[in-house]
Design an enzyme around this catalytic site. Structure first.
Site, short mmCIF file in Angstrom:
data_model
loop_
_atom_site.label_atom_id
_atom_site.label_comp_id
_atom_site.label_asym_id
_atom_site.label_seq_id
_atom_site.Cartn_x
_atom_site.Cartn_y
_atom_site.Cartn_z
N HIS A 11 0.81 -1.22 0.00
CA HIS A 11 0.00 0.00 0.00
C HIS A 11 0.84 1.27 0.00
O HIS A 11 2.00 1.27 0.35
CB HIS A 11 -1.05 -0.03 1.12
CG HIS A 11 -0.54 0.14 2.52
ND1 HIS A 11 -1.38 0.43 3.57
CD2 HIS A 11 0.69 0.04 3.05
CE1 HIS A 11 -0.68 0.50 4.67
NE2 HIS A 11 0.56 0.28 4.40
N GLU A 12 0.21 2.33 -0.44
CA GLU A 12 0.84 3.64 -0.69
C GLU A 12 1.96 3.53 -1.74
O GLU A 12 2.96 4.23 -1.67
CB GLU A 12 1.39 4.25 0.61
CG GLU A 12 0.38 4.41 1.71
CD GLU A 12 -0.88 5.15 1.29
OE1 GLU A 12 -0.82 5.90 0.30
OE2 GLU A 12 -1.91 4.98 1.93
N GLY A 13 1.77 2.68 -2.72
CA GLY A 13 2.74 2.54 -3.80
C GLY A 13 3.59 1.30 -3.61
O GLY A 13 4.39 1.23 -2.69
#
Length: 607
Positions: free
Chosen positions: A457-459
């Site tokens: 998550h978040e890239g």
């Protein structure tokens, strides 16, 4: 074993955070006020979070047909966190903040992440509000951001869609002007949104009075078609419950509906949702679709959202770090108390001798040292990045600009390196426990499950790698990479004057030269497909070089401190990293330098 001595050493002996009090913004603070904040957060984490980490893992959120139900412990923990003032810790006194340095705020939040990252604290809510403070109108700040900082409302970020995932250029949620007077709403230009958003953390719950969604969507052109690419993306505030210009609930539900809860491997204490915007389940008078208010200018949504995303990426790195640290502490305690086997002497093992504790075995020490080097090194990295945030916001103009650029380069590392290597620390913690580690009788299996999310998550790792090699090391003609090299070389120079450190300074210098050569070689043809084919090995090598630098710099501070077990441990962890970890970069950088096509060129059918 307590985290606090490590935090105190990094903040005070290494980063010298008390020197920030000489700046006007932090002039009211002192070592005593910083310690009081850390004391409070450590206590809340110990009392309201840690005892319920297993509870929130086994009592997953569920939808009862009307609302999402969470354990009472989650409600209590979130209330205690909001009452501590940490949601607005870095904000101005004028709006109820503490004007704390972000470095201290990050350190204080580490206690919550270690006690129960699954319960969560305020990362998304604070990030949501911070974005609005930077890009919102005065009314949007007053109505939405301030009520998030107070804990009355919470916030989310809604980027991904089921059909698009991380490919934001393929966002299909559409926003159309809400009536002829859409520009005249006191809360900002008013639109109606229709679409679906996936993987929304804390997207539905009853923990706060309202949930403020920040939603990426596209405004159709005159032909009714959505603009292509990321340049057509705009950002909207979409509250779960409608509010007026005085921040009062109108009593009307916005057309934001829960489509389902995602059932996760770990991090089960926080809801993760699929949300439908404008499907008609909660129709709003005056038109079709969910009501949203434009933030900033049309088409600049992604630029605004990166304010929150970059903040969240450092937050994810801290979460990964502290999960690794929790596993390290647990496995260290187990190793000190678990008798098994006997030491190997000149004549082999003597079965008549009493069993040894497993911490006496060299391979267990190896696994513990690996965890210590990963987790304490990652914590130092995260706090260093937090210190750069303070420099960017309160430093002299030249120093602030340097901090901005260094943060650009280091953010992919701050997110990805702990996500990979503190996860490995959790795996080693299970290994130290042996078969018991693979059971739910001990917490280390949950730490691993919780941490596995952070590489995604978040890239994802791949996205962070392409951001680093494809953008960050190139931006402003490579100036950010040059600034980082200057700081690394300054540490090397200091190490060369300390006899015990010179050999490590030389090793770091060689690693930095390898990294620089590989960066040039990757881009030698100027072909992005060739350069980025091995972006992840580049990310790994870059991260290990940065962590070696961080450890050498921390070790120089430790070397100057009085003799103690903590000093010996820090120097030992530094030596471990240089002997066991830094040499790995050669293999990673070899494929980068050669622009090895093995992975990129293999045809699909060959798999």
């Amino acid at each position: 074993m307590s985290l606090r001595p490590t935090v105190d050493f990094l903040l005070n002996d290494w980063l010298g955070v008390e020197s920030l009090n000489q700046r006007e913004r932090f002039a009211d603070h002192s070592r005593e006020t910083f310690d009081a904040v850390l004391d409070t957060c450590e206590r809340i984490a110990r009392e309201k979070y840690a005892p319920f980490n297993r509870t929130v893992d086994t009592q997953e959120p569920h939808f009862d047909g009307e609302r999402v139900v969470l354990p009472q412990a989650t409600h209590d923990a979130q209330k205690a966190y909001a009452e501590s003032g940490m949601l607005s810790a870095a904000q101005d006194y004028a709006i109820g903040g503490m004007q704390l340095p972000y470095t201290v705020e990050a350190a204080a939040n580490a206690f919550f992440a270690m006690a129960s990252v699954s319960i969560g604290s305020g990362m998304l809510t604070t990030g949501n509000a911070n974005l609005l403070m930077a890009h919102g109108t005065e009314a949007q700040k007053r109505v939405f951001a301030l009520n998030e900082f107070s804990g009355r409302w919470s916030g989310t970020m809604c980027l991904s869609e089921p059909q698009a995932g991380s490919s934001l250029s393929d966002v299909a949620t559409r926003a159309t002007p809400d009536g002829d007077d859409f520009m005249n709403d006191p809360l900002g230009p008013r639109f109606r949104l229709k679409g679906n958003k996936m993987w929304i953390s804390a997207g539905e719950h009853e923990l706060t009075e309202n949930i403020i969604h920040l939603v990426l969507a596209k405004i159709p052109g005159a032909d009714g078609k959505l603009p292509p690419g990321v340049k057509g993306i705009s950002l909207f505030i979409v509250p779960k419950k409608l509010v007026d210009a005085d921040a009062k609930l109108t009593g009307e539900r916005n057309d934001v509906a829960l489509a389902g809860l995602n059932h996760k491997c770990g991090w089960r204490g926080t809801t993760n949702t699929l949300l439908n915007f404008g499907e008609g389940k909660f129709p709003v008078r005056g038109g079709a679709g969910a009501v949203g208010y434009l933030v900033g200018q049309p088409g600049e949504g992604l630029r605004c959202m990166f304010h929150m995303m970059n903040e969240a990426r450092i937050g994810v790195g801290m979460a990964a770090t502290m999960l690794g640290m929790a596993g390290y502490h647990a496995s260290l305690d187990y190793a000190k108390n678990r008798p098994q086997g006997r030491p190997v002497g000149p004549e082999g093992k003597d079965p008549s001798r009493p069993q040894s504790r497993i911490i006496e075995h060299a391979d267990v020490k190896r696994m513990l040292l690996a965890q210590k080097s990963y987790c304490e090194g990652a914590l130092a990295l995260e706090l260093y990045c937090a210190r750069l945030v303070d420099e960017q916001h309160t430093g002299a103009p030249e120093a602030a600009d340097e901090a901005r650029l260094l943060l650009e380069v280091l953010t992919p590392i701050a997110k990805s390196w702990p996500s990979e290597w503190c996860l490995e620390a959790n795996s080693l913690a299970i290994q130290v426990h042996g078969g018991y580690g693979y059971t739910r009788d001990f917490p280390v299996e949950q730490y691993w499950r919780d941490n596995r999310l952070n590489m995604i998550h978040e890239g994802t790792h791949g996205i962070q790698a392409m951001d680093l090699l494809g953008r960050k090391v190139l931006m402003e003609n490579g100036r950010g990479l040059q600034l980082l090299a200057q700081r690394i070389n300054a540490t090397i120079e200091r190490a060369m004057h300390v006899p015990d450190m010179a050999v490590h300074g030389n090793a770091l210098g060689q690693a930095l030269a390898q990294l620089g050569a590989a960066t040039k070689a990757a881009w030698a043809t100027g072909n992005p497909a060739e350069a980025l084919a091995n972006a992840v090995p580049y990310l790994q090598a870059f991260g290990h070089t940065v962590l070696a630098w961080i450890w050498l710099d921390v070790a120089l501070a430790a070397q100057a401190s009085p003799e103690s077990a903590a000093r010996t441990g820090r120097l030992g962890a530094m030596r471990f990293f240089f002997h066991y970890e830094l040499p790995k970069i050669g293999a990673w950088l070899a494929v980068v330098s050669q622009r090895d096509p093995t992975c990129a060129a293999l045809p699909e059918e060959a798999f």
